[in-house]
Design an enzyme around this catalytic site. Structure first.
Site, PDB file in Angstrom:
ATOM      1  N   SER A 336      37.521  41.980  -7.450  1.00 43.56           N
ATOM      2  CA  SER A 336      37.589  42.517  -8.807  1.00 43.56           C
ATOM      3  C   SER A 336      38.455  43.770  -8.869  1.00 43.56           C
ATOM      4  O   SER A 336      39.609  43.755  -8.448  1.00 43.56           O
ATOM      5  CB  SER A 336      36.167  42.771  -9.327  1.00 43.56           C
ATOM      6  N   ASP A 411      35.270  32.540 -14.568  1.00 38.93           N
ATOM      7  CA  ASP A 411      35.223  34.002 -14.635  1.00 38.93           C
ATOM      8  C   ASP A 411      35.058  34.482 -16.074  1.00 38.93           C
ATOM      9  O   ASP A 411      35.830  34.121 -16.961  1.00 38.93           O
ATOM     10  CB  ASP A 411      36.501  34.590 -14.036  1.00 38.93           C
ATOM     11  N   HIS A 488      68.467  34.700   6.225  1.00 37.79           N
ATOM     12  CA  HIS A 488      68.546  35.922   5.417  1.00 37.79           C
ATOM     13  C   HIS A 488      67.484  36.957   5.759  1.00 37.79           C
ATOM     14  O   HIS A 488      67.531  38.079   5.237  1.00 37.79           O
ATOM     15  CB  HIS A 488      68.438  35.570   3.929  1.00 37.79           C
TER      16      HIS A 488
END
Length: 539
Positions: A336, A411, A488
């Site tokens: 949270s 949630d 890269h």
């Protein structure tokens, strides 16, 4: 006489832990006036003082309106106040005498005084057998203790560690004296809102009365960590002067390989390490370091973003320089609102092994606007940006290592509409911002659209259906990413997908989204099972 005075002024003793290698039942302080009557009296007195403190402005206003603040009324009142103070002093003396007659308390106060004089390992070992008022616990680690901090000028100062500052709300306007004067009333209002209502709404665990109600549960959780998990408590001094309460469980001596890794746990806005998310990595077999927010339980201060980051900084320093973990062996785990300190640590200590964010969000402003009246939009936005700026996504994008996001499909806290509307879960925005920063070419229009479709799926069956519809070839995705990394390097952002077909970008986008976010079918406060605590994916 000196011992009697020490007993009168000494801290409250909550519990005596059983010996670490003993199978005896936990030993509590005997039910004498020292352990029961006096602590309860002082407990009620502290509750009464807390209520009086917060209600004092209203009380003074009422007394003023009724005319009780005149000299003729104040003098008799002062007599009553003096009598009350004498009664409280008498109670304190009786408590001290009760402690003095208790051999266990006398032994405890002797060990505490010896530890303050000499913090030897033997004194600390004996003191760890007692649970008492943490304000009297000696400091175990100082923020300036690492030698590199003393020699470096780039470390934190007493003003605090570095934070990412929000951009001005109105760009291009000259910051003249007149403009500053015009902004002053709004700034004062924002400051007052943040330091009164705002901070307590954002971090309800810092409210004293709530902590008092939870005290029996916190003591029980602390006893479990010490007696059953062999936890070691420590007090850390942050650069702002706040004292941070921590608990360390060492699993390096066990046969479990994950015990060599340390999980630093960052709790929610009403979470404490005694009963919080620390239990998940503990059950999974990891070494664990839990800590309480400033103003929570044994930690001092107030939980503003600067204080939170200062606390996290000294916790990480303690893990590295005192506990002996390398950054590559440290995992940051947050639940949270703990995502703020977790992402700050990841940004500031880029060599940490991984970051796991459970039920976290990208930015506080949308969630704050959800619970406040629409007419307050400007005030809320300004207050959050200036005083409570929890910019998790911005900080997370500065970290180059492995990240795992856990989204709660039911949630009710970090959704901006209703729990059933999974697309309003701010964990989605955290994922999208992270992927758009790391893989901007892949997360172009086609990639962004298909990831949103995947996030909208309300079940594992729907997720799998979207994944198979685009015929995602995981081996091909891995080979493309590994080839790019070999050519890269690992630093983000990557330009992979620049010369790729739309279908290829869709496949890569879905593949990356699935690797960075896992769903957990539960509400916000459901404890995460140990089997769901998995290490993030990396190439």
């Amino acid at each position: 006489m000196a011992k009697l005075l020490s007993c009168v002024l000494g801290p409250r003793l909550y519990k005596i832990y059983r010996e670490r290698d003993s199978e005896r039942a936990p030993a509590s302080v005997p039910e004498t006036p020292t352990a029961v009557t006096a602590p309860h009296s002082s407990s009620w007195a502290s509750v009464f003082w807390s209520i009086s403190y917060y209600s004092s402005p209203f009380a003074f206003f009422y007394l003023y309106r009724k005319g009780y603040l005149s000299l003729s009324k104040v003098v008799p009142f002062s007599h009553y106040a003096g009598t009350l103070l004498l009664l409280l002093a008498g109670v304190a003396c009786l408590r001290g005498i009760g402690r003095w007659t208790n051999p266990q308390y006398r032994q405890f106060i002797t060990i505490l005084e010896a530890t303050h004089r000499n913090q030897s390992s033997e004194n600390k070992r004996q003191l760890a057998n007692y649970n008492f008022d943490f304000r009297s616990w000696p400091v175990d680690f100082h923020w300036e203790e690492p030698s590199s901090r003393k020699e470096s000028r780039g470390g934190p100062s007493r003003r605090g560690v570095a934070l990412l500052r929000p951009e001005p709300l109105h760009r291009g306007t000259a910051d003249t004296l007149l403009n500053r004067v015009k902004k002053l009333p709004c700034q004062i209002t924002s400051y007052l809102v943040a330091h009164t209502l705002g901070r307590r709404m954002l971090y309800p665990g810092s409210v004293y009365l709530l902590q008092k109600a939870l005290m029996p549960v916190l003591l029980q959780g602390q006893a479990r960590l010490v007696e059953e998990c062999n936890g070691r408590r420590a007090k850390l001094l942050a650069c702002d002067g706040n004292e941070i309460d921590t608990m360390f469980v060492d699993r390096r001596g066990t046969a479990q390989p994950q015990g060599q890794k340390l999980v630093i746990c960052c709790e929610g806005n009403a979470g404490f390490y005694e009963v919080g998310c620390i239990s998940t990595p503990l059950e999974a077999g990891y070494s664990v370091l839990g800590w309480n927010h400033p103003g929570f339980a044994g930690s001092t201060g107030v939980p503003f973003p600067q204080n939170e980051a200062n606390a996290m900084d000294v916790v990480v320093q303690f893990a590295i320089h005192r506990l002996g973990f390398q950054p590559q062996d440290i995992i940051i785990y947050a639940w949270s609102i703990g995502g703020f300190t977790a992402t700050w640590a990841a940004m500031s200590y880029p060599d940490v092994s991984a970051v796991i964010l459970d039920a976290s969000f990208d930015d506080l402003v949308p969630l704050a606007l959800k619970v406040m009246p629409d007419s307050w939009r400007g005030l809320v936005t300004r207050t959050v940006r200036q005083h409570l700026n929890l910019n998790n996504a911005e900080q997370l994008c500065r970290y180059l290592g492995p990240v795992l996001l856990i989204r709660r499909t039911k949630d009710e806290i970090i959704t901006t509409t209703v729990p059933e509307d999974i697309m309003s879960n701010r964990g989605n925005d955290l994922l999208l911002k992270l992927l758009q920063h790391r893989y901007p070419r892949v997360m172009a229009e086609e990639g962004l659209q298909v990831v949103r479709q995947w996030l909208e799926a309300s079940s594992q069956l729907e997720e799998a259906s979207i994944y198979s519809r685009w015929e995602v070839e995981e081996d091909w995705c891995l080979s493309v990413l590994r080839s790019y990394q070999a050519e890269h390097g690992p630093d983000f952002p990557w330009s992979v997908g620049e010369d790729m077909s739309a279908d290829g970008r869709r496949q890569l986008a879905l593949f990356l989204a699935r690797k960075h976010l896992h769903n957990f079918e539960a509400t916000h406060c459901t404890p995460l099972p140990a089997q769901n605590f998995q290490m993030p994916w990396h190439l």
